[in-house]
Design a protein around this motif. Sequence first.
Motif, short mmCIF file in Angstrom:
data_model
loop_
_atom_site.label_atom_id
_atom_site.label_comp_id
_atom_site.label_asym_id
_atom_site.label_seq_id
_atom_site.Cartn_x
_atom_site.Cartn_y
_atom_site.Cartn_z
N MET A 150 0.81 -1.20 0.00
CA MET A 150 0.00 0.00 0.00
C MET A 150 0.86 1.27 0.00
SD MET A 150 -2.65 -1.52 -0.51
CE MET A 150 -3.67 -0.10 -0.90
N ARG A 151 2.10 1.19 0.52
CA ARG A 151 2.98 2.36 0.42
C ARG A 151 3.40 2.58 -1.03
NH1 ARG A 151 1.67 2.46 5.15
NH2 ARG A 151 -0.18 2.98 3.95
N ILE A 152 3.61 1.48 -1.76
CA ILE A 152 3.91 1.62 -3.19
C ILE A 152 2.73 2.30 -3.90
CG2 ILE A 152 4.31 0.37 -5.35
CD1 ILE A 152 5.86 -1.67 -3.80
N VAL A 153 1.52 1.85 -3.54
CA VAL A 153 0.32 2.44 -4.14
C VAL A 153 0.26 3.94 -3.83
CG1 VAL A 153 -2.19 2.48 -4.01
CG2 VAL A 153 -0.99 0.31 -4.20
N PHE A 159 1.98 10.80 -7.73
CA PHE A 159 2.35 11.41 -9.02
C PHE A 159 1.12 11.52 -9.89
CE2 PHE A 159 6.36 9.34 -7.82
CZ PHE A 159 7.21 10.42 -7.92
N PRO A 160 0.99 12.59 -10.69
CA PRO A 160 -0.13 12.64 -11.63
C PRO A 160 0.01 11.50 -12.66
CG PRO A 160 0.98 14.76 -11.49
CD PRO A 160 1.82 13.78 -10.76
N ALA A 161 -1.14 10.87 -12.99
CA ALA A 161 -1.11 9.74 -13.91
C ALA A 161 -0.45 10.12 -15.23
CB ALA A 161 -2.52 9.23 -14.14
N ALA A 162 -0.74 11.35 -15.71
CA ALA A 162 -0.19 11.76 -17.00
C ALA A 162 1.33 11.80 -16.96
CB ALA A 162 -0.74 13.14 -17.39
N LEU A 163 1.86 12.24 -15.82
CA LEU A 163 3.31 12.33 -15.69
C LEU A 163 3.96 10.95 -15.70
CD1 LEU A 163 5.50 14.45 -15.26
CD2 LEU A 163 5.27 14.08 -12.81
N VAL A 164 3.35 10.02 -14.95
CA VAL A 164 3.87 8.65 -14.91
C VAL A 164 3.88 8.06 -16.32
CG1 VAL A 164 3.46 6.33 -14.03
CG2 VAL A 164 3.10 8.31 -12.55
N ALA A 165 2.73 8.21 -17.01
CA ALA A 165 2.62 7.64 -18.34
C ALA A 165 3.62 8.30 -19.29
CB ALA A 165 1.20 7.82 -18.86
N LEU A 166 3.76 9.62 -19.18
CA LEU A 166 4.67 10.37 -20.05
C LEU A 166 6.10 9.90 -19.87
CD1 LEU A 166 4.07 12.64 -22.02
CD2 LEU A 166 4.67 14.28 -20.25
N MET A 167 6.51 9.72 -18.61
CA MET A 167 7.86 9.26 -18.32
C MET A 167 8.10 7.88 -18.91
SD MET A 167 8.88 10.45 -14.48
CE MET A 167 7.92 9.17 -13.76
N LEU A 168 7.10 6.99 -18.73
CA LEU A 168 7.28 5.62 -19.21
C LEU A 168 7.37 5.58 -20.73
CD1 LEU A 168 5.02 3.53 -16.92
CD2 LEU A 168 7.39 3.06 -17.48
N VAL A 169 6.49 6.33 -21.41
CA VAL A 169 6.52 6.29 -22.87
C VAL A 169 7.82 6.90 -23.38
CG1 VAL A 169 5.13 6.66 -24.91
CG2 VAL A 169 4.06 6.69 -22.73
N ALA A 170 8.31 7.93 -22.66
CA ALA A 170 9.57 8.53 -23.06
C ALA A 170 10.70 7.50 -22.96
CB ALA A 170 9.87 9.74 -22.19
N LEU A 171 10.62 6.64 -21.92
CA LEU A 171 11.64 5.61 -21.74
C LEU A 171 11.48 4.47 -22.73
CD1 LEU A 171 11.82 5.22 -17.86
CD2 LEU A 171 13.65 5.96 -19.38
N LEU A 172 10.22 4.03 -22.94
CA LEU A 172 9.99 2.81 -23.70
C LEU A 172 9.94 3.05 -25.21
CD1 LEU A 172 7.16 1.32 -21.47
CD2 LEU A 172 9.51 0.53 -21.57
N GLY A 173 9.49 4.23 -25.60
CA GLY A 173 9.34 4.50 -27.02
C GLY A 173 7.91 4.32 -27.47
#
Lengths: 316, 336
Positions: A150-153, A159-173
């Motif tokens: 639950m601490r991970i959650v 973090f804002p969901a958009a930011l998390v997704a943006l970071m991941l897509v930037a990393l993954l392509g």
Amino acid sequence: MTVEITQQSADADAGLAITQEETAAAIETPFRRFVSEFLESRLALGALFTLGAIILAAIFAPFITPQDPYDLAQVDILDGRLPPGSEAFTEYTMWLGSDGAGRDLYSAILYGLRISLAVGITSGIIAIAIGMSVGLSAAYIGGRFETFVMRIVDLQLSFPAALVALMLVALLGKGIDKIILALVVAQWAYYARTVRGSALVERSKEYVEAAASLGLSHARIMFRHILPNCLAPLIVVGTIQTAHAIALEATLSFLGVGLPQTEPSLGVLIANGFEYMLSGKYWISVFPGIALLITIVSINLVGDQLRDVLNPRLKR
Amino acid sequence: MSELVSAGPPLIEIQGVSKRFVKRLDIAGKIARRLGAGLEEETVHAVDGVDLSIDEGDVVGLVGESGCGKSTLGRMVAGIMPPSDGAVLYKGRDIASLSGDDKLEATFAVQMIFQDPFSSLNPRMRVEDIVGEAPVVHGLVPRKGMSDYVDEILTKVGLDPALKRRYPHQFSGGQRQRIGIARALAVKPKFLVCDEAIAALDVSIQAQIINLFMDLREEFDLTYLFISHDLSVVEHISERVVIMYLGRVVETAQAEALFAAPNHPYAQALLSEVPRLDQRKRDFQPIKGEIPSPLDPPPGCHFHPRCPQSFGPCSSARPVLKSIGPDRISACHLND
């Protein structure tokens, strides 16, 4: 509806044993009550119809569109940027106009809806499966495991969901699989928290103790006994989160880090038309935008009504 | 029956069973303690060293005020909660040490009937599945035979099998309690722990359910641990009565002997509060004060702060359970 039918046939078998009052109670099954309460709101009913029509249109897009926007043989560059209502080179009316590459916008929007809905729903299902298992086991196992998870959650949700997704897509392509992965990572924590909350309540009820004293396995108690009682909030959160996922995907695609041009979702279409906005060719961006808006609003309206109906504290 | 000296070990034997619930300090609490805040972990002694043996066919009543640990004891006997200390023995063997088929046998043998007929049935399952699930999963009954088996059990507890495709919310409280009993009977138990099983029901329904318990006892040779705060019910059905106070047993005796002449002052106080027709004009004197907090139980005899007869050793030494008659034990310094 098979539930109702078997219910009634069982009642018929019971015959004389059942008094009138009992028959009335038998007809009022949870599912039937749920349906009638849901249909009480005209707005929700309209939204449900719209959503149904959108989904059907997306599924049957190849049969109801004049052009396959991915088939280069059917797309003519000479048809590019035609205003709504123009006649195409291959003799059909482009009611919503065409984009820079000469694709009929009506066709492109329906094909784009297919991708947007598929990405939103697929990522939603995967995120529900992961979040549900994590939240359920956290509530059931408890102790340090629960604290850790639950601490991970909490961390994820800070973090804002958009930011998390943006970071991941930037990393993954780019790519449809990568965007689905990014949306799953951005969403699973909502489901985990929802399920854990309701599973904690259910876990302390006596039917769980009874199941344990009957020697049933932990997996069985978790998934067959506790989980079905946690589904109501999960359905509500699932609906609204799917709308979020679709919007998030459109955002990422609009920013150019989402889906590639070869898999044009609504976000990609909006991004494509954006450069023509100032030159007065509004339709290339606005019509896909309206399609996206209608989709998300109707999902949200359905979700709101589901929340009202399934919320035990608002029971009338 | 308990008068007969059975050849084997008792069906259920509880040996020095304790249950402590510890509220651990969180990180902030630990830091505060390190800095000298004098915080301690809070420990509740819900059950404190209880011994009890129950022979096959016995009906044992377990009474006490709310918060005295009787439900916790029942849950430990039913295997829902592990004891902190001590052991629960089934036919002479520690349930915790069993494995495989032996463990399953002991699990099935001891079943529990719950107080709340609403939360004790899964609202998303049909009666058929509630009753039939465990026997089918454990292979006692083939899946095809489930329907007939459920019919048979439902008939035994006085429910119409035609109603088995319904959900629990479509039944009344008494009917739901019957479903709970059917669920327990479906795994062919030897021993039922009834935790306030009739407390949530109407008085007329209470009588029906008690009669059902007694009928089932004859039919299936059941043994009961009947947990209740309702003394008249316990007097009616129990052969032996155990009285608990703040996690400890204070007196155990045959029901008739106990109700005729309670020995322990707590038992005397408790029994004098039972409303009776022949004492209609009596002025009831409730026991003075509240039951002390199990977080901080009084030293010596737990009952001494409220006991009208307390004297010297009561506040310092814990009284031991002593035999004071045939099949009768009591923990009071007055007996010394």
